[in-house]
Design a protein around this motif. Structure first.
Motif, PDB file in Angstrom:
ATOM      1  N   CYS A  91       5.438   4.685   8.101  1.00 42.15           N
ATOM      2  CA  CYS A  91       4.467   4.493   7.017  1.00 42.15           C
ATOM      3  C   CYS A  91       3.041   4.311   7.535  1.00 42.15           C
ATOM      4  CB  CYS A  91       4.862   3.274   6.188  1.00 42.15           C
ATOM      5  SG  CYS A  91       4.724   1.716   7.099  1.00 42.15           S
ATOM      6  N   THR A 114      -4.755   8.761   5.260  1.00 41.04           N
ATOM      7  CA  THR A 114      -3.360   9.136   5.482  1.00 41.04           C
ATOM      8  C   THR A 114      -3.345  10.446   6.263  1.00 41.04           C
ATOM      9  OG1 THR A 114      -3.137  10.482   3.484  1.00 41.04           O
ATOM     10  CG2 THR A 114      -2.758   8.089   3.257  1.00 41.04           C
ATOM     11  N   VAL A 172      -6.552   2.052   8.140  1.00 43.71           N
ATOM     12  CA  VAL A 172      -7.440   1.289   7.274  1.00 43.71           C
ATOM     13  C   VAL A 172      -8.666   0.990   8.116  1.00 43.71           C
ATOM     14  CG1 VAL A 172      -7.808  -0.820   5.953  1.00 43.71           C
ATOM     15  CG2 VAL A 172      -5.573   0.318   5.882  1.00 43.71           C
ATOM     16  N   LEU A 230      -6.471  -5.300   0.953  1.00 40.19           N
ATOM     17  CA  LEU A 230      -7.302  -4.228   1.507  1.00 40.19           C
ATOM     18  C   LEU A 230      -8.771  -4.594   1.583  1.00 40.19           C
ATOM     19  CD1 LEU A 230      -5.957  -0.849   0.135  1.00 40.19           C
ATOM     20  CD2 LEU A 230      -6.058  -1.600   2.489  1.00 40.19           C
ATOM     21  N   VAL A 240      -8.891   3.892   3.373  1.00 40.00           N
ATOM     22  CA  VAL A 240      -7.553   4.297   3.789  1.00 40.00           C
ATOM     23  C   VAL A 240      -7.561   5.786   4.115  1.00 40.00           C
ATOM     24  CG1 VAL A 240      -5.127   4.489   3.098  1.00 40.00           C
ATOM     25  CG2 VAL A 240      -6.498   2.524   2.330  1.00 40.00           C
ATOM     26  N   SER A 243       1.739   0.544   6.313  1.00 41.59           N
ATOM     27  CA  SER A 243       1.429   0.420   4.882  1.00 41.59           C
ATOM     28  C   SER A 243       2.551  -0.215   4.077  1.00 41.59           C
ATOM     29  CB  SER A 243       1.058   1.785   4.304  1.00 41.59           C
ATOM     30  OG  SER A 243       2.135   2.695   4.379  1.00 41.59           O
ATOM     31  N   LEU A 261       0.827  -1.210   0.000  1.00 42.31           N
ATOM     32  CA  LEU A 261       0.000   0.000   0.000  1.00 42.31           C
ATOM     33  C   LEU A 261       0.859   1.257   0.000  1.00 42.31           C
ATOM     34  CD1 LEU A 261      -2.677   1.524   0.240  1.00 42.31           C
ATOM     35  CD2 LEU A 261      -2.580   1.110   2.719  1.00 42.31           C
ATOM     36  N   LEU A 262       1.965   1.254   0.727  1.00 44.85           N
ATOM     37  CA  LEU A 262       2.833   2.431   0.773  1.00 44.85           C
ATOM     38  C   LEU A 262       3.260   2.863  -0.629  1.00 44.85           C
ATOM     39  CD1 LEU A 262       4.465   4.529   2.369  1.00 44.85           C
ATOM     40  CD2 LEU A 262       6.324   2.853   2.477  1.00 44.85           C
TER      41      LEU A 262
END
Length: 153
Positions: free
Chosen positions: A45, A71, A49, A64, A69, A56, A20-21
């Motif tokens: 990171c 951030t 979620v 997922l 998500v 991530s 995901l990162l």
């Protein structure tokens, strides 16, 4: 693959095992989550979620399963900071700043699940987020201040 990040739906063409990162940073140009160690040990990171703090760098996009998500970019806005972000500013937590988005995301998740954490709760929840500058006392103070603000005190 479809995913929702910070309330916006995105479609990306990547392999399901891509972390995901890398999807966030390389495909969506969302650079708040940082690459630190790549093995989920430093916390730089950290994103949410479905409201839960996760690393991530180790979460494959294919795992997922439609999760939402969030951030650091989606936690608050410059004109309306999240209580944790505001506490970070007020307590002058950041020095180099590299780990701070992960620290803030971890702290926000902690307060979502435990609105009145003890020092031990804070230390346990934040123990997986490393800060090379050593601002741990400021981090704890900021988490306490954010908890009070979120509780209306």
């Amino acid at each position: 693959m479809r995913l929702t990040v910070n309330g916006t739906e995105h479609e990306v063409e990547v392999e399901p095992e891509m972390p995901l990162l890398w999807v966030l940073r390389d495909e969506l140009n969302i650079t708040g989550p940082k690459y630190g160690c790549g093995i989920a040990q430093c916390g730089a990171c950290t994103v949410h979620v479905d409201g839960v703090a996760v690393r991530s760098c180790q979460l494959a996009i294919g795992d997922l399963a439609g999760g939402e998500v969030t951030t650091i970019e989606g936690l608050g806005q410059p004109e309306s900071l999240h209580a944790v972000q505001q506490a970070w500013v007020e307590h002058q937590v950041a020095q180099c700043g590299y780990c701070q988005s992960g620290q803030i995301m971890q702290a926000a998740s902690l307060l979502d699940f435990n609105p009145a954490p003890t020092d031990a709760d804070i230390d346990a929840a934040m123990s997986g987020n490393l800060c090379r500058c050593g601002t741990y006392p400021r981090i704890r103070a900021a988490v306490k201040a954010a908890a009070q603000k979120l509780q209306g005190a």
